[in-house]
Design an enzyme around this catalytic site. Structure first.
Site, short mmCIF file in Angstrom:
data_model
loop_
_atom_site.label_atom_id
_atom_site.label_comp_id
_atom_site.label_asym_id
_atom_site.label_seq_id
_atom_site.Cartn_x
_atom_site.Cartn_y
_atom_site.Cartn_z
CG ASP A 1 -0.16 1.95 8.35
OD1 ASP A 1 -0.35 3.41 8.07
OD2 ASP A 1 -0.95 1.74 9.37
CG ASN B 1 -6.23 5.72 2.10
OD1 ASN B 1 -5.31 4.96 1.82
ND2 ASN B 1 -6.14 6.15 3.56
C1 IPE Z 1 -4.24 1.06 5.08
O1 IPE Z 1 -3.80 2.30 5.97
C2 IPE Z 1 -4.42 1.69 3.61
C3 IPE Z 1 -2.82 1.78 3.21
C4 IPE Z 1 -1.51 1.51 3.45
C5 IPE Z 1 -2.85 2.32 1.50
P1 IPE Z 1 -4.39 3.20 6.61
O2 IPE Z 1 -3.45 4.17 7.33
O3 IPE Z 1 -5.16 4.21 5.67
O4 IPE Z 1 -5.29 2.22 7.62
P2 IPE Z 1 -6.05 2.66 8.93
O5 IPE Z 1 -7.04 4.01 8.60
O6 IPE Z 1 -4.93 2.93 10.02
O7 IPE Z 1 -6.87 1.23 9.21
C1 IPE Z 2 0.39 4.85 4.71
O1 IPE Z 2 0.98 5.60 5.89
C2 IPE Z 2 0.15 5.37 3.45
C3 IPE Z 2 -1.18 5.39 2.97
C4 IPE Z 2 -2.18 5.03 3.63
C5 IPE Z 2 -1.34 6.34 1.66
P1 IPE Z 2 -0.07 6.51 6.42
O2 IPE Z 2 -0.25 7.79 5.81
O3 IPE Z 2 -1.38 5.94 6.85
O4 IPE Z 2 0.90 6.84 7.82
P2 IPE Z 2 0.29 6.91 9.25
O5 IPE Z 2 -0.55 5.70 9.58
O6 IPE Z 2 -0.59 8.15 9.57
O7 IPE Z 2 1.45 6.69 10.03
MG MG Z 3 -1.97 4.82 8.30
#
Ligand code: IPE
Ligand code: IPE
Ligand code: MG
Length: 249
Positions: free
Chosen positions: A19, A67
């Site tokens: 993340d 997502n």
């Molecule tokens: C969790 O991250 C999913 C992945 C790392 C693929 P998110 O960024 O989607 O999670 P939330 O929305 O902050 O809980």
């Molecule tokens: C994790 O990084 C990757 C996926 C969930 C695909 P994020 O895209 O969630 O990054 P933040 O949480 O917005 O910083």
């Molecule tokens: Mg995230």
């Protein structure tokens, strides 16, 4: 010093909620997809490091079913990145004797993503050094619902009795049926939630949360998390004294 844990014990299975790509990009004044691209470099680094250290299973949360609710251009960019990355990285995975696997609703992925993934899985299926599990279009709650349905079908078809349903049967219906449960679960970026990842499988995993954003997570951070893991005592409901006694030769 470590409590009841051999210093050299490497977690057999590490799962990572990768993340912070978006926030990393924002810090550089760049679009979110720039962060995802940089995140792929971390995937490469951590996969190589984990295999080198002797981890046998590495599960990376790459895309959750939730997502799909992101802006369409970000979803499309992520799917394209997945295909491109699989194409460029599969040879090096293969060379490193790493077996690719996927968990999640793979059938519902866009055609090109699914094809690149299945090709990679087929090519590396006999590799033995480490399994790299990509959680793609993954939801732990859906996985549990799917397992429940499969069990209900077995009961309906008289291949299973209700009184015979137990944790092992349930486990055998999950995407992870051939993979041991994670020993260590890491989440980067400072969030301290599970976000629908491996809910059944992490019953006794050690949890490790780090503020480091995924694109900045490197081998040193991985080693720090393993070191932290090695300093914990996994008691599985028992007392510390029992654990110590069970470790005596
Ligand atoms: C969790 O991250 C999913 C992945 C790392 C693929 P998110 O960024 O989607 O999670 P939330 O929305 O902050 O809980
Ligand atoms: C994790 O990084 C990757 C996926 C969930 C695909 P994020 O895209 O969630 O990054 P933040 O949480 O917005 O910083
Ligand atoms: Mg995230």
């Amino acid at each position: 010093m470590s409590k009841g844990h051999v210093k050299s014990e490497i977690p057999n299975h590490i799962a990572i909620i990768m993340d912070g790509n978006g926030r990393w990009a924002k810090k550089q004044g760049k679009p979110r997809i720039f962060g995802h691209r940089e995140g792929v470099r971390s995937v490469r680094r951590i996969t190589e490091a984990a295999a080198e250290i002797g981890v046998k299973h590495l599960t990376l949360y790459a895309f959750s079913t939730e997502n799909w609710n992101r802006p369409k251009f970000e979803v499309n960019a992520l799917m394209t990145l997945l295909v491109d990355t699989l194409k460029t990285e599969i040879d090096s995975l293969h060379k490193n004797n790493i077996k690719l696997n996927a968990i999640g609703d793979i059938e519902s992925l866009p055609f090109l993503s699914k094809r690149a993934l299945l090709n990679g899985i087929e090519k590396t299926k006999n590799n033995t050094k480490m399994t790299l599990n990509l959680a793609l279009n993954y939801s732990a709650q859906l996985e549990i619902v799917k397992a429940s349905k499969a069990i209900a079908e077995d009961v309906k078809n008289n291949v299973l009795k209700v009184e015979d349903i137990n944790e092992n049967i349930f486990q055998s219906k999950l995407y992870t049926k051939d993979i041991p449960n994670p020993d260590l679960l890491i989440r980067t970026s400072g969030e301290t939630r599970i976000s629908n990842f491996l809910l059944w499988q992490i019953a006794y995993a050690e949890l490790y949360f780090t503020p480091v954003l995924w694109p900045e997570f490197g081998k040193e951070e991985l080693l720090a998390s393993i070191n932290d893991f090695q300093n914990r005592e996994r008691r599985y409901g028992q007392t510390s004294e029992q654990i110590a006694a069970s470790k005596k030769p």
